[in-house]
Scaffold this motif. Structure first.
Motif, PDB file in Angstrom:
ATOM      1  N   MET A  37     -18.390   9.295  -2.574  1.00  0.00           N
ATOM      2  CA  MET A  37     -17.790  10.161  -1.590  1.00  0.00           C
ATOM      3  C   MET A  37     -16.497   9.529  -1.073  1.00  0.00           C
ATOM      4  O   MET A  37     -16.398   9.217   0.109  1.00  0.00           O
ATOM      5  N   PRO A  38     -15.540   9.336  -1.943  1.00  0.00           N
ATOM      6  CA  PRO A  38     -14.289   8.745  -1.476  1.00  0.00           C
ATOM      7  C   PRO A  38     -13.612   9.631  -0.438  1.00  0.00           C
ATOM      8  O   PRO A  38     -13.664  10.844  -0.516  1.00  0.00           O
ATOM      9  N   ASN A  39     -13.006   8.985   0.542  1.00  0.00           N
ATOM     10  CA  ASN A  39     -12.254   9.668   1.607  1.00  0.00           C
ATOM     11  C   ASN A  39     -13.114  10.486   2.563  1.00  0.00           C
ATOM     12  O   ASN A  39     -12.575  11.207   3.383  1.00  0.00           O
ATOM     13  N   ILE A  40     -14.421  10.424   2.454  1.00  0.00           N
ATOM     14  CA  ILE A  40     -15.291  11.128   3.403  1.00  0.00           C
ATOM     15  C   ILE A  40     -16.020  10.084   4.226  1.00  0.00           C
ATOM     16  O   ILE A  40     -16.796   9.299   3.707  1.00  0.00           O
ATOM     17  N   LYS A  41     -15.714  10.087   5.512  1.00  0.00           N
ATOM     18  CA  LYS A  41     -16.375   9.151   6.417  1.00  0.00           C
ATOM     19  C   LYS A  41     -17.383   9.864   7.309  1.00  0.00           C
ATOM     20  O   LYS A  41     -18.428   9.346   7.613  1.00  0.00           O
ATOM     21  N   SER A  42     -17.031  11.089   7.737  1.00  0.00           N
ATOM     22  CA  SER A  42     -17.937  11.836   8.608  1.00  0.00           C
ATOM     23  C   SER A  42     -18.094  13.257   8.104  1.00  0.00           C
ATOM     24  O   SER A  42     -17.218  13.796   7.424  1.00  0.00           O
ATOM     25  N   ALA A  43     -19.219  13.821   8.455  1.00  0.00           N
ATOM     26  CA  ALA A  43     -19.515  15.187   8.032  1.00  0.00           C
ATOM     27  C   ALA A  43     -20.262  15.895   9.153  1.00  0.00           C
ATOM     28  O   ALA A  43     -20.971  15.270   9.945  1.00  0.00           O
ATOM     29  N   MET A  44     -20.071  17.200   9.203  1.00  0.00           N
ATOM     30  CA  MET A  44     -20.779  18.036  10.165  1.00  0.00           C
ATOM     31  C   MET A  44     -21.571  19.057   9.360  1.00  0.00           C
ATOM     32  O   MET A  44     -21.098  19.525   8.322  1.00  0.00           O
ATOM     33  N   ALA A  45     -22.763  19.377   9.829  1.00  0.00           N
ATOM     34  CA  ALA A  45     -23.583  20.368   9.135  1.00  0.00           C
ATOM     35  C   ALA A  45     -23.953  21.498  10.079  1.00  0.00           C
ATOM     36  O   ALA A  45     -24.096  21.300  11.288  1.00  0.00           O
ATOM     37  N   PHE A  46     -24.103  22.669   9.478  1.00  0.00           N
ATOM     38  CA  PHE A  46     -24.549  23.850  10.207  1.00  0.00           C
ATOM     39  C   PHE A  46     -25.749  24.457   9.497  1.00  0.00           C
ATOM     40  O   PHE A  46     -25.738  24.621   8.279  1.00  0.00           O
ATOM     41  N   ASP A  47     -26.778  24.759  10.281  1.00  0.00           N
ATOM     42  CA  ASP A  47     -27.935  25.517   9.805  1.00  0.00           C
ATOM     43  C   ASP A  47     -27.753  26.926  10.354  1.00  0.00           C
ATOM     44  O   ASP A  47     -28.064  27.204  11.511  1.00  0.00           O
ATOM     45  N   TYR A  48     -27.196  27.804   9.525  1.00  0.00           N
ATOM     46  CA  TYR A  48     -26.801  29.140   9.939  1.00  0.00           C
ATOM     47  C   TYR A  48     -28.017  30.035  10.192  1.00  0.00           C
ATOM     48  O   TYR A  48     -28.966  30.045   9.411  1.00  0.00           O
ATOM     49  N   GLY A  49     -27.962  30.762  11.287  1.00  0.00           N
ATOM     50  CA  GLY A  49     -28.994  31.737  11.610  1.00  0.00           C
ATOM     51  C   GLY A  49     -28.386  32.909  12.358  1.00  0.00           C
ATOM     52  O   GLY A  49     -27.248  32.835  12.816  1.00  0.00           O
ATOM     53  N   LEU A  50     -29.151  33.971  12.483  1.00  0.00           N
ATOM     54  CA  LEU A  50     -28.645  35.170  13.142  1.00  0.00           C
ATOM     55  C   LEU A  50     -28.562  35.011  14.658  1.00  0.00           C
ATOM     56  O   LEU A  50     -27.695  35.595  15.294  1.00  0.00           O
ATOM     57  N   ARG A  51     -29.469  34.212  15.249  1.00  0.00           N
ATOM     58  CA  ARG A  51     -29.468  34.022  16.701  1.00  0.00           C
ATOM     59  C   ARG A  51     -29.038  32.631  17.128  1.00  0.00           C
ATOM     60  O   ARG A  51     -28.520  32.445  18.221  1.00  0.00           O
ATOM     61  N   TRP A  52     -29.290  31.653  16.283  1.00  0.00           N
ATOM     62  CA  TRP A  52     -28.954  30.266  16.588  1.00  0.00           C
ATOM     63  C   TRP A  52     -28.329  29.625  15.359  1.00  0.00           C
ATOM     64  O   TRP A  52     -28.743  29.893  14.236  1.00  0.00           O
ATOM     65  N   ILE A  53     -27.368  28.741  15.579  1.00  0.00           N
ATOM     66  CA  ILE A  53     -26.758  27.973  14.504  1.00  0.00           C
ATOM     67  C   ILE A  53     -26.924  26.505  14.868  1.00  0.00           C
ATOM     68  O   ILE A  53     -26.352  26.028  15.854  1.00  0.00           O
ATOM     69  N   GLY A  54     -27.767  25.819  14.102  1.00  0.00           N
ATOM     70  CA  GLY A  54     -27.996  24.404  14.338  1.00  0.00           C
ATOM     71  C   GLY A  54     -26.789  23.588  13.912  1.00  0.00           C
ATOM     72  O   GLY A  54     -26.096  23.945  12.959  1.00  0.00           O
ATOM     73  N   CYS A  55     -26.531  22.495  14.627  1.00  0.00           N
ATOM     74  CA  CYS A  55     -25.366  21.646  14.349  1.00  0.00           C
ATOM     75  C   CYS A  55     -25.795  20.184  14.316  1.00  0.00           C
ATOM     76  O   CYS A  55     -26.647  19.768  15.101  1.00  0.00           O
ATOM     77  N   ALA A  56     -25.153  19.433  13.421  1.00  0.00           N
ATOM     78  CA  ALA A  56     -25.390  17.987  13.351  1.00  0.00           C
ATOM     79  C   ALA A  56     -24.108  17.304  12.898  1.00  0.00           C
ATOM     80  O   ALA A  56     -23.273  17.908  12.227  1.00  0.00           O
ATOM     81  N   ILE A  57     -23.984  16.044  13.271  1.00  0.00           N
ATOM     82  CA  ILE A  57     -22.845  15.227  12.856  1.00  0.00           C
ATOM     83  C   ILE A  57     -23.416  13.957  12.233  1.00  0.00           C
ATOM     84  O   ILE A  57     -24.471  13.481  12.652  1.00  0.00           O
ATOM     85  N   GLY A  58     -22.724  13.442  11.216  1.00  0.00           N
ATOM     86  CA  GLY A  58     -23.226  12.233  10.572  1.00  0.00           C
ATOM     87  C   GLY A  58     -22.122  11.456   9.895  1.00  0.00           C
ATOM     88  O   GLY A  58     -20.990  11.927   9.784  1.00  0.00           O
ATOM     89  N   GLN A  59     -22.461  10.259   9.429  1.00  0.00           N
ATOM     90  CA  GLN A  59     -21.506   9.381   8.760  1.00  0.00           C
ATOM     91  C   GLN A  59     -22.038   8.951   7.408  1.00  0.00           C
ATOM     92  O   GLN A  59     -23.226   8.706   7.258  1.00  0.00           O
ATOM     93  N   THR A  60     -21.115   8.823   6.473  1.00  0.00           N
ATOM     94  CA  THR A  60     -21.490   8.434   5.121  1.00  0.00           C
ATOM     95  C   THR A  60     -21.939   6.976   5.058  1.00  0.00           C
ATOM     96  O   THR A  60     -22.758   6.627   4.219  1.00  0.00           O
ATOM     97  N   ILE A  61     -21.435   6.130   5.947  1.00  0.00           N
ATOM     98  CA  ILE A  61     -21.790   4.698   5.915  1.00  0.00           C
ATOM     99  C   ILE A  61     -23.294   4.514   6.080  1.00  0.00           C
ATOM    100  O   ILE A  61     -23.919   3.761   5.346  1.00  0.00           O
TER     101      ILE A  61
END
Length: 141
Positions: free
Chosen positions: A1-25
């Motif tokens: 994963m060159p050049n990727i240090k951090s990533a954000m994820a979304f768990d898409y839903g109709l009423r709620w969208i879950g969110c998370a942040i993380g690091q490749t290290i």
């Protein structure tokens, strides 16, 4: 994963969208507060604020595939959400299979809290953590 240090994820839903942040290290993710959505439409200003605050190198959107690997209607909506993230904010978006993320997140809540009040325990954002950590594992090889 060159050049990727951090990533954000979304768990898409109709009423709620879950969110998370993380690091490749570390390959780990932390839950962020879930975002409300109305019929799958988020408050874009809240997403913009998250992206500005965390500045992820990539955004991962979970795809709720059917157990046989085929795409469901929700999968198409999640793809549309990801495409809109890219179009509105110019972020790099990748998609990740999330078939069992909610199941795994509920199991973690039961283990830790002995509670079945999954919404109060943040199952949507915990699912986003599972999606992101799975994406890290897939891309670390």
């Amino acid at each position: 994963m060159p050049n990727i240090k951090s990533a954000m994820a979304f768990d898409y839903g109709l009423r709620w969208i879950g969110c998370a942040i993380g690091q490749t290290i570390t390959g780990s993710a932390s839950a962020l507060p879930a975002l409300r959505a109305k019929d799958g439409i988020p408050r874009w200003e809240e997403i913009e604020a998250l992206l500005k605050e965390w500045r992820p190198d990539v955004v991962v959107v979970g795809l709720p595939l059917n157990m046989d690997g085929s795409e469901s209607e929700m999968c198409q909506r999640a793809r549309k959400f990801g495409n809109r993230l890219h179009g509105r904010f110019g972020v790099r978006v990748e998609f990740s299979d999330e078939r069992l993320s909610s199941f795994e997140a509920r199991g973690q809540i039961l283990e830790q809290e002995a509670s079945q009040d999954f919404k109060a325990q943040g199952v949507d954002s915990l699912s986003a953590c599972v999606i992101l950590e799975s994406w890290f594992r897939e891309h670390s090889a």
